[in-house]
Design a protein around this motif. Structure first.
Motif, PDB file in Angstrom:
ATOM      1  N   GLY A 197       0.802  -1.223   0.000  1.00 44.85           N
ATOM      2  CA  GLY A 197       0.000   0.000   0.000  1.00 44.85           C
ATOM      3  C   GLY A 197       0.832   1.269   0.000  1.00 44.85           C
ATOM      4  O   GLY A 197       0.432   2.280   0.585  1.00 44.85           O
ATOM      5  N   ILE A 198       1.962   1.247  -0.662  1.00 48.91           N
ATOM      6  CA  ILE A 198       2.862   2.400  -0.658  1.00 48.91           C
ATOM      7  C   ILE A 198       2.505   3.326  -1.820  1.00 48.91           C
ATOM      8  O   ILE A 198       2.353   2.885  -2.963  1.00 48.91           O
ATOM      9  CB  ILE A 198       4.330   1.943  -0.783  1.00 48.91           C
ATOM     10  N   SER A 199       2.365   4.596  -1.516  1.00 54.61           N
ATOM     11  CA  SER A 199       2.154   5.632  -2.523  1.00 54.61           C
ATOM     12  C   SER A 199       2.684   6.937  -1.950  1.00 54.61           C
ATOM     13  O   SER A 199       3.011   7.020  -0.773  1.00 54.61           O
ATOM     14  CB  SER A 199       0.681   5.762  -2.913  1.00 54.61           C
ATOM     15  N   GLY A 200       2.763   7.950  -2.778  1.00 53.78           N
ATOM     16  CA  GLY A 200       3.312   9.205  -2.287  1.00 53.78           C
ATOM     17  C   GLY A 200       2.760  10.413  -3.015  1.00 53.78           C
ATOM     18  O   GLY A 200       2.312  10.320  -4.150  1.00 53.78           O
ATOM     19  N   GLN A 201       2.794  11.535  -2.316  1.00 54.81           N
ATOM     20  CA  GLN A 201       2.419  12.824  -2.877  1.00 54.81           C
ATOM     21  C   GLN A 201       3.644  13.721  -2.811  1.00 54.81           C
ATOM     22  O   GLN A 201       4.165  13.993  -1.732  1.00 54.81           O
ATOM     23  CB  GLN A 201       1.282  13.466  -2.065  1.00 54.81           C
ATOM     24  N   LEU A 202       4.108  14.181  -3.963  1.00 50.43           N
ATOM     25  CA  LEU A 202       5.316  14.991  -4.058  1.00 50.43           C
ATOM     26  C   LEU A 202       4.938  16.416  -4.429  1.00 50.43           C
ATOM     27  O   LEU A 202       4.103  16.633  -5.307  1.00 50.43           O
ATOM     28  CB  LEU A 202       6.249  14.405  -5.124  1.00 50.43           C
ATOM     29  N   ARG A 203       5.544  17.370  -3.729  1.00 54.78           N
ATOM     30  CA  ARG A 203       5.350  18.782  -4.041  1.00 54.78           C
ATOM     31  C   ARG A 203       6.713  19.440  -4.193  1.00 54.78           C
ATOM     32  O   ARG A 203       7.646  19.141  -3.449  1.00 54.78           O
ATOM     33  CB  ARG A 203       4.566  19.482  -2.937  1.00 54.78           C
ATOM     34  N   LEU A 204       6.802  20.352  -5.140  1.00 55.45           N
ATOM     35  CA  LEU A 204       8.026  21.117  -5.374  1.00 55.45           C
ATOM     36  C   LEU A 204       7.691  22.589  -5.234  1.00 55.45           C
ATOM     37  O   LEU A 204       6.828  23.104  -5.946  1.00 55.45           O
ATOM     38  CB  LEU A 204       8.590  20.838  -6.771  1.00 55.45           C
TER      39      LEU A 204
ATOM     40  N   LEU B 131       7.840  15.221   0.236  1.00 58.81           N
ATOM     41  CA  LEU B 131       7.164  13.980  -0.130  1.00 58.81           C
ATOM     42  C   LEU B 131       6.431  13.446   1.084  1.00 58.81           C
ATOM     43  O   LEU B 131       7.023  13.307   2.166  1.00 58.81           O
ATOM     44  CB  LEU B 131       8.178  12.943  -0.609  1.00 58.81           C
ATOM     45  N   ASP B 132       5.155  13.173   0.928  1.00 57.81           N
ATOM     46  CA  ASP B 132       4.368  12.500   1.958  1.00 57.81           C
ATOM     47  C   ASP B 132       4.152  11.069   1.494  1.00 57.81           C
ATOM     48  O   ASP B 132       3.443  10.821   0.517  1.00 57.81           O
ATOM     49  CB  ASP B 132       3.035  13.212   2.177  1.00 57.81           C
ATOM     50  N   LEU B 133       4.785  10.127   2.207  1.00 58.18           N
ATOM     51  CA  LEU B 133       4.739   8.718   1.837  1.00 58.18           C
ATOM     52  C   LEU B 133       3.686   8.005   2.666  1.00 58.18           C
ATOM     53  O   LEU B 133       3.658   8.128   3.888  1.00 58.18           O
ATOM     54  CB  LEU B 133       6.125   8.081   2.055  1.00 58.18           C
ATOM     55  N   GLU B 134       2.818   7.257   1.995  1.00 57.28           N
ATOM     56  CA  GLU B 134       1.780   6.476   2.662  1.00 57.28           C
ATOM     57  C   GLU B 134       2.104   5.006   2.514  1.00 57.28           C
ATOM     58  O   GLU B 134       2.652   4.588   1.498  1.00 57.28           O
ATOM     59  CB  GLU B 134       0.418   6.779   2.047  1.00 57.28           C
ATOM     60  N   GLY B 135       1.747   4.226   3.518  1.00 55.24           N
ATOM     61  CA  GLY B 135       1.980   2.792   3.466  1.00 55.24           C
ATOM     62  C   GLY B 135       2.856   2.333   4.611  1.00 55.24           C
ATOM     63  O   GLY B 135       3.157   3.078   5.543  1.00 55.24           O
TER      64      GLY B 135
ATOM     65  N   ASP C 217       6.838  11.033  10.493  1.00 51.44           N
ATOM     66  CA  ASP C 217       5.549  10.472  10.077  1.00 51.44           C
ATOM     67  C   ASP C 217       5.376  10.346   8.559  1.00 51.44           C
ATOM     68  O   ASP C 217       4.367  10.756   7.998  1.00 51.44           O
ATOM     69  CB  ASP C 217       4.394  11.312  10.624  1.00 51.44           C
ATOM     70  N   GLY C 218       6.350   9.803   7.888  1.00 47.66           N
ATOM     71  CA  GLY C 218       6.239   9.583   6.452  1.00 47.66           C
ATOM     72  C   GLY C 218       6.511  10.809   5.601  1.00 47.66           C
ATOM     73  O   GLY C 218       6.280  10.780   4.401  1.00 47.66           O
ATOM     74  N   ARG C 219       7.006  11.882   6.193  1.00 48.98           N
ATOM     75  CA  ARG C 219       7.344  13.088   5.426  1.00 48.98           C
ATOM     76  C   ARG C 219       8.843  13.103   5.168  1.00 48.98           C
ATOM     77  O   ARG C 219       9.648  12.899   6.061  1.00 48.98           O
ATOM     78  CB  ARG C 219       6.934  14.342   6.170  1.00 48.98           C
TER      79      ARG C 219
END
Length: 173
Positions: free
Chosen positions: A68-75, A84-88, A118-120
């Motif tokens: 269940g790993i996914s991520g949201q990346l912002r620049l 990067l906020d990593l989930e999973g 916390d996944g950041r």
């Protein structure tokens, strides 16, 4: 009533034909020189090895999906900070974000993202990042267990979704 015959070098058509031939030779020589001096980098020299490695890549992406790993990346376009906020389930100390340019492999980059909480994850991108890039995110280890992929066009203010096996951005929704 005979007309005086002018020599060939004073007539138009021979010079026109010679000009066409000279232009064809100069253009083809220019293209030949350009093709020898510039390397496009599109062809893989070891394509067979890359073909064999596709199963390993698919296994890494399957592992990411299973956990269940996914991520949201912002620049940040002003400071070039990567967030990067990593989930999973995975929380490695460092991640490697590979920026792959679609046509020129000498522009490819690998950036290190460090875990803060916390996944950041935080990292620094090069200034003035432009154009379209393919993204690959893996743990920083000798043999990474999983991989996330994405695609982005920089500069962007929106977040970029990194998923196992599918490139997507927030603009797709």
């Amino acid at each position: 009533m005979s007309h005086p015959v002018t020599p060939w070098y004073k007539q138009f058509w021979p010079w026109f034909l010679i000009g066409l031939l000279a232009m064809a030779i100069s253009v083809s020589t220019t293209f030949a020189v350009l093709s020898v001096r510039t390397f496009d980098g599109m062809a893989q020299e070891d394509y067979y090895e890359h073909g064999k490695a596709i199963n390993m890549v698919l296994a890494k992406q399957r592992t990411a999906a299973d956990h269940g790993i996914s991520g949201q990346l912002r620049l940040d376009p002003l400071t070039s900070d990567l967030v990067l906020d990593l989930e999973g389930e995975a929380r490695p100390e460092r991640l490697i974000l590979k920026l792959i340019f679609p046509t020129e492999d000498d522009r490819d980059m690998a950036l290190t993202l460090t875990h803060v909480r916390d996944g950041r994850y935080l990292g620094q991108a090069p200034d003035n990042l432009r154009y379209r890039w393919y993204l690959q995110l893996e743990p920083d280890s000798a043999s990474p267990e999983w991989r996330l992929v994405g695609e982005a066009r920089f500069p962007t203010e929106s977040h970029i979704t990194l998923t196992p096996g599918r490139a997507a951005t927030s603009d797709d929704a």
